[in-house]
Design an enzyme around this catalytic site. Structure first.
Site, mmCIF file in Angstrom:
data_model
loop_
_atom_site.group_PDB
_atom_site.id
_atom_site.type_symbol
_atom_site.label_atom_id
_atom_site.label_comp_id
_atom_site.label_asym_id
_atom_site.label_seq_id
_atom_site.Cartn_x
_atom_site.Cartn_y
_atom_site.Cartn_z
ATOM 1 N N GLN A 153 5.436 16.140 23.470
ATOM 2 C CA GLN A 153 5.237 15.615 22.522
ATOM 3 C C GLN A 153 3.751 15.881 21.354
ATOM 4 O OE1 GLN A 153 6.778 12.241 24.061
ATOM 5 N NE2 GLN A 153 6.756 11.781 22.162
ATOM 6 N N ASN A 154 3.185 16.740 22.108
ATOM 7 C CA ASN A 154 1.661 16.802 21.897
ATOM 8 C C ASN A 154 1.691 17.939 21.190
ATOM 9 O OD1 ASN A 154 0.880 14.225 23.694
ATOM 10 N ND2 ASN A 154 0.271 15.677 24.881
ATOM 11 N N ASP A 183 -1.407 19.734 20.423
ATOM 12 C CA ASP A 183 -2.511 19.955 20.714
ATOM 13 C C ASP A 183 -2.255 21.340 21.969
ATOM 14 O OD1 ASP A 183 -2.642 19.348 23.550
ATOM 15 O OD2 ASP A 183 -2.648 17.719 23.083
ATOM 16 N N HIS A 198 7.274 18.067 18.160
ATOM 17 C CA HIS A 198 7.153 17.887 17.224
ATOM 18 C C HIS A 198 5.555 18.648 16.394
ATOM 19 C CE1 HIS A 198 7.173 13.597 18.704
ATOM 20 N NE2 HIS A 198 7.969 14.161 18.736
ATOM 21 N N SER A 258 5.071 6.985 26.510
ATOM 22 C CA SER A 258 5.529 5.595 25.891
ATOM 23 C C SER A 258 6.240 5.733 26.672
ATOM 24 C CB SER A 258 5.123 4.719 25.674
ATOM 25 O OG SER A 258 5.887 5.418 24.082
#
Length: 229
Positions: free
Chosen positions: A87-88, A90, A105, A172
């Protein structure tokens, strides 16, 4: 043939490298309301603010390095067919040496045309108003904003459906559709859940091994457990 390890990573693994997540501070991301900098509406309202925000994130990314969690996941490719779904935005997984990384994402070091979502360019410096694609259309951050579709989701589902092992690290499990990926894991495949404050995973058929640790320490534990199979 190597067993397939599918890993879903979130902000928790990058946080140990110094990259902040808006969920750490009541909906603020680096001091900004996420609705101002991570939605199409925010883009149309104040394009300069959005461009400046991601320019700063891009510069910040150059100042941080992969941590032990990223490194161990890359090393696991020696023994497993590792696929990372992150989901990062970077590039720390890639810089650590992981070779199969799918970004749900978007990516901070890429931009795309506002008119053609498939026209994607590598971009390491600042992006400004007036930076156009070859057809004269403004370029925007290659980030999946709230309210936009997740183009890589179908590929992520396909990868997850063939996992021999599935690990969740530093997320999460509250951001959908990414959090729903776990439901596509084969019912016979063990799931490893790494989080310092784990929550209950509802409606899961799999055997779940919870590792209540921060990402780097938890990934080291994961390696030990995988080697015991």
């Amino acid at each position: 043939m190597k067993k397939k390890l599918v890993v879903l990573t979130g902000a928790g693994i990058s946080a140990e490298s110094g990259i902040k997540t808006f969920r750490d501070s009541d909906g603020l991301w680096e001091g900004h309301d996420v609705m101002e900098v991570a939605t199409p509406e925010g883009w149309f309202k104040n394009q300069e603010l959005v461009l400046d925000f991601y320019n700063k994130r891009r510069q910040q990314l150059k100042e941080v390095k992969p941590n032990l969690g990223h490194t161990i996941l890359a090393e696991l490719e020696k023994d497993f067919d590792v696929h990372i779904i992150t989901q990062n935005v970077d590039d720390l997984h890639e810089r650590a040496g992981s070779t199969k990384v799918l970004h749900l994402h978007g990516e901070l070091l890429k931009v795309r045309s506002v008119r053609d979502k498939n026209l994607i360019l590598d971009w390491t410096e600042d992006l400004h108003t007036g930076d156009f694609d070859g057809n004269g259309h403004q370029l925007r951050p290659h980030i999946v904003w709230f309210g936009e579709e997740v183009p890589a989701l179908e590929e992520a589902i396909d990868i997850t459906e063939t996992a021999d092992y599935f690990a969740v690290i530093g997320t999460s499990l509250q951001v959908y559709p990414a959090a729903g990926l776990i439901a596509y894991t084969p019912s016979t495949s063990p799931v490893f859940y790494i989080d310092p404050k784990p929550i209950s995973i509802p409606n899961i058929r799999n055997k779940v091994e919870t590792i209540a640790k921060f990402a780097s320490e938890g990934v080291a534990d994961l390696r030990t457990r995988l080697n015991s199979f």
